[in-house]
Design a protein around this motif. Sequence first.
Motif, short mmCIF file in Angstrom:
data_model
loop_
_atom_site.label_atom_id
_atom_site.label_comp_id
_atom_site.label_asym_id
_atom_site.label_seq_id
_atom_site.Cartn_x
_atom_site.Cartn_y
_atom_site.Cartn_z
N PHE A 1 -12.07 -0.69 4.00
CA PHE A 1 -10.61 -0.82 3.83
C PHE A 1 -10.08 -1.81 4.87
CE2 PHE A 1 -11.95 3.44 2.54
CZ PHE A 1 -11.47 3.51 1.24
N ASP B 1 -3.35 4.68 -1.86
CA ASP B 1 -4.28 3.86 -1.07
C ASP B 1 -4.72 4.60 0.19
OD1 ASP B 1 -4.04 1.20 -2.59
OD2 ASP B 1 -1.95 1.77 -2.24
N LYS C 1 0.84 -1.20 0.00
CA LYS C 1 0.00 0.00 0.00
C LYS C 1 0.87 1.25 0.00
CE LYS C 1 -3.65 -2.56 0.39
NZ LYS C 1 -4.47 -2.83 -0.80
N LYS D 1 -7.10 7.35 -0.42
CA LYS D 1 -8.49 6.86 -0.59
C LYS D 1 -9.18 6.73 0.76
CE LYS D 1 -8.03 4.54 -5.01
NZ LYS D 1 -7.04 3.56 -5.47
#
Length: 293
Positions: free
Chosen positions: A99, A18, A14, A21
């Motif tokens: 997530f 990422d 990641k 987000k």
Amino acid sequence: GSAALHLAQAEDGKGLDDFQKVYNAIAEKLRDEDEFDGYIGYGPNLVRLSWHVSGTFDKNDNSGGSFGGTYRFKKEADDPANKGLQNAARFLEPIAKKFPWISHGDLYTLAGVTALQEMQGPKIPWRPGRVDADEKDAPENGRLPDASKDGNYVRHYFGRFGFSDQEIVALLGAHCLGKTHLENSGYEGPWGAATNTFTNEFFVNLLNENWKLEKNDAGNEQYNSNKGYMMLPTDYGLIQDGKFKKYVEKYAKDQDAFFEDFKSAYVKLLENGIDFSKLGKAYVFKTLDEQDS
Ligand code: ZEM
């Protein structure tokens, strides 16, 4: 003691995009659910969560702190000092589901960073790498501070983290945000007018309001002003102590200096006990506004 630091291990594969987000999902939910707590929104509650998950740290044995994400266990969440933070925890539940790869410690701290930036605070460089720990690693209750005390107590309390007078005063400027709630802490009222914008208002009010020490409906003494603002006894301690007061005066005059010093002290608070040396540079996230334009 000299217990080893926790070694940060970033979530596999990641990167900045990422985490941006995750930032955006939190920021959008903040914008959408703006009616919470009389239209203050969830921002201040998220900042308080990021501080309370970090505020259990003890530099003497490197226990507590943000690394293990142990607030997710009942033992820590049920600490009486954490009353009211169930709101932030519930707010973050759908984000954690969306997530599932992010650790709880990273999520709690990133939520504080997101809230501060979206409330027009300084850019906060943030690093991932906290790793979920076991329930047995959750710190015992009672490590968070007592608001009924004075400046000397505050200095001694933050000594456990290795914070200087200047860092302590800068950190407490976060009390420009949100409010106290009788049902959570036994105190009532906001510190100022702009409860969901990050400013140096806490310091300006502390110096300029006409404060009266009064007993509130829970029987606790707090400082009240005729504009409906309040100060905790620990907040007021910052102008009763000359070594603290000089920084209150500095930050009341100079919001840029406050932002700069707050940023450094807050990053230190969130990173206490963690060795990030194996990772690259810290991430700096774009606000929603910056991404729109
Ligand atoms: Zn707070 N804080 N805090 N704080 N805090 C409250 C609320 C908020 C202390 C304290 O007792 C209280 C820091 C340090 C210290 C925020 C951020 C930060 C409340 C009210 C109390 C009683 C809770 C309630 O009733 O809902 C004490 C004694 C502190 C140190 C001596 C530091 C450091 C912070 C961040 C960097 C924030 C944002 C709030 C508002 C929460 C909300 O829900 O509105």
